[in-house]
Design a protein around this motif. Structure first.
Motif, mmCIF file in Angstrom:
data_model
loop_
_atom_site.group_PDB
_atom_site.id
_atom_site.type_symbol
_atom_site.label_atom_id
_atom_site.label_comp_id
_atom_site.label_asym_id
_atom_site.label_seq_id
_atom_site.Cartn_x
_atom_site.Cartn_y
_atom_site.Cartn_z
ATOM 1 N N ALA A 1 10.412 33.133 46.195
ATOM 2 C CA ALA A 1 9.529 33.186 47.360
ATOM 3 C C ALA A 1 10.320 32.943 48.633
ATOM 4 C CB ALA A 1 8.414 32.169 47.217
ATOM 5 N N GLU A 2 9.955 33.661 49.689
ATOM 6 C CA GLU A 2 10.713 33.638 50.938
ATOM 7 C C GLU A 2 10.675 32.271 51.604
ATOM 8 O OE1 GLU A 2 9.206 35.870 54.423
ATOM 9 O OE2 GLU A 2 11.005 37.080 54.153
ATOM 10 N N LYS A 3 9.540 31.619 51.521
ATOM 11 C CA LYS A 3 9.391 30.309 52.144
ATOM 12 C C LYS A 3 8.341 29.517 51.395
ATOM 13 C CE LYS A 3 6.084 32.192 55.464
ATOM 14 N NZ LYS A 3 5.768 32.405 56.878
ATOM 15 N N GLN B 1 3.500 39.023 50.859
ATOM 16 C CA GLN B 1 3.884 39.524 52.174
ATOM 17 C C GLN B 1 5.262 39.025 52.580
ATOM 18 O OE1 GLN B 1 2.351 41.877 53.180
ATOM 19 N NE2 GLN B 1 0.413 41.697 52.088
ATOM 20 N N PRO B 2 6.206 39.972 52.801
ATOM 21 C CA PRO B 2 7.553 39.575 53.186
ATOM 22 C C PRO B 2 7.657 39.140 54.634
ATOM 23 C CG PRO B 2 7.372 41.957 53.100
ATOM 24 C CD PRO B 2 6.069 41.410 52.594
ATOM 25 N N THR B 3 6.638 39.451 55.462
ATOM 26 C CA THR B 3 6.664 39.060 56.870
ATOM 27 C C THR B 3 5.297 38.500 57.222
ATOM 28 O OG1 THR B 3 5.894 41.224 57.603
ATOM 29 C CG2 THR B 3 8.276 40.948 57.385
ATOM 30 N N ALA B 4 5.062 38.339 58.496
ATOM 31 C CA ALA B 4 3.777 37.795 58.942
ATOM 32 C C ALA B 4 2.710 38.883 59.013
ATOM 33 C CB ALA B 4 3.946 37.142 60.304
ATOM 34 N N LYS B 5 2.743 39.800 58.069
ATOM 35 C CA LYS B 5 1.753 40.880 58.016
ATOM 36 C C LYS B 5 0.430 40.349 57.463
ATOM 37 C CE LYS B 5 4.547 44.429 59.025
ATOM 38 N NZ LYS B 5 4.333 45.386 60.141
ATOM 39 N N ALA B 6 -0.622 41.137 57.673
ATOM 40 C CA ALA B 6 -1.918 40.793 57.092
ATOM 41 C C ALA B 6 -1.823 40.830 55.577
ATOM 42 C CB ALA B 6 -2.978 41.782 57.585
ATOM 43 N N GLY B 7 -2.735 40.121 54.928
ATOM 44 C CA GLY B 7 -2.680 40.008 53.475
ATOM 45 C C GLY B 7 -2.783 41.332 52.750
#
Length: 395
Positions: A35-37, A92-98
């Motif tokens: 997981a990225e974070k 989601q790899p970025t702050a994109k919507a779910g």
């Protein structure tokens, strides 16, 4: 203690435990590695419409779950779904919507379709950066195995035909090479859809074949899928949507159709009915333009040699040009040697009435007709077109 009393109590305990186990809520849970974070989320999404399948931002978010530091996740608010239903899991790899889906980079796709119904327990394993690529289900059902198999076919076709390929689409030959590669990729998926006995995996295939919902080059695929599923699942709303999309008015002329007998304005200033100028054996209806690089190459390298060799044996070429300037059209035809065969244009550019009547938007394009004006093949170029013509005259 009385032995009979002990047996009664023990049996009651086991019965309660068994009932508890049987009535324990079904779950979708598992592990997402890398997981990225911390507190990354995984989303459960339901496409409520055929066009929502594999489409960013359109699916309905049903639930979300935190991916813990050890990679574990579990959904707690699963829907009460009595019938097998298509859902999609996404990280989601970025702050994109779910409900954002990455369809651009095939191996980096951040979502995976699944089939789930109430009472089922799905145990998932995946990797954050390659979610779809390594996604797996412990002991999957037959229908989920079909989806996993489809995923494998998609990845293999992508690696074979599209991965690490770069085309300079300004060059005519390279544009046609790209179109051919895309068609080979799509063909692998279409073969799965044509053979699977499962509706929902077939609908996923339909959307993966063209996430942009563009079937101009492969309309026969839509028709075949409608024909197949309206027999088996006629009342399913997605089948009804599919069959509406595949109505003749929404698609280009199909293989097996009689080509419309259209009246055409010719370069020679007269008009002709298409059926009056059909070749005795074959007719190539070619859509081109002076500004279309692959069209110009096709004129010189393919159509001119075929015309020279087979015109006297019954080959006709009828070219329709998307032109608005008559001088440019005539100059290009003369330069390519294409003024030797029939040339037509309404000189209305992309707004050409002919294109509207045959429901085509993209060039280069062609239709190969038999002597009765029936389409026997379409959109063949280069060696494929030359091989078809040669084989037809060698029979």
């Amino acid at each position: 203690m009385d032995k009979n009393f002990f047996k009664i109590i023990t049996g009651a305990v086991f019965l309660v435990l068994n009932l508890t186990a049987c009535n324990s809520p079904a779950v979708i849970s598992g592990t997402v590695e890398g997981a990225e974070k911390e507190n990354t989320k995984i989303y459960l999404i339901q496409p409520e419409d055929l066009q929502h399948v594999a489409a960013s931002y359109l699916g309905k978010i049903i639930d979300s779950a935190i991916v813990h530091s050890d990679g574990r996740f579990k959904f707690n608010n699963l829907p009460d779904t009595k019938e097998p239903t298509l859902y999609e899991l996404a990280v989601q790899p970025t702050a994109k919507a779910g409900n954002y889906f990455n369809n651009d980079l095939n191996t980096r796709a951040n979502y995976m379709p699944i089939i789930w119904q109430n009472g089922e327990h799905l145990q998932i394993t995946a990797r954050f950066t390659e979610f779809q690529k390594i996604f797996s289900i412990d002991n999957p059902s037959e229908i989920n195995r079909a989806l996993l198999n489809l995923r494998n076919i998609k990845q293999e076709a992508y690696q074979t035909h599209l991965a690490n390929k770069q085309w300079n689409v300004e060059e005519g030959d390279e544009l046609m090479a790209k179109e051919h590669a895309v068609l080979q990729y799509q063909t692998a998926l279409m073969e799965f859809a044509n053979s699977t006995p499962h509706l929902l995996p077939a609908m996923v295939t339909l959307r993966w074949v063209s996430p942009e919902n563009d079937y101009e080059r492969i309309p026969e695929f839509l028709v075949d899928q409608c024909t197949k599923w309206k027999v088996k699942e006629a009342d399913h709303p997605w089948v009804k949507q599919l069959c509406k999309e595949s109505e003749p008015k929404n698609l280009p002329v199909l293989i097996g159709d009689e080509f419309p007998n259209i009246q055409l304005p010719m370069m020679t200033k007269d008009t002709v009915l298409l059926n009056d100028v059909l070749g005795k054996k074959l007719t190539i209806v070619d859509l081109w333009a002076s500004w279309c690089a692959p069209c110009r190459i096709e004129n010189r390298k393919v159509l001119a040699p075929l015309y020279d060799e087979y015109h006297d044996q019954g080959l006709q070429i009828l070219a329709y040009a998307l032109e608005s300037d008559e001088r440019s059209w005539k100059a290009a035809a003369k330069r390519d040697g294409a003024d030797r065969w029939l040339q037509s244009s309404d000189l209305q550019g992309d707004d050409a009435p002919f294109l509207k009547k045959i429901r085509v938007r993209t060039i280069p394009a062609n239709f190969i007709l038999n002597n009765n004006g029936v389409v026997i093949a379409k959109n063949l170029h280069g060696e494929e077109l030359m091989d078809l013509v040669r084989s037809s005259f060698e029979k």
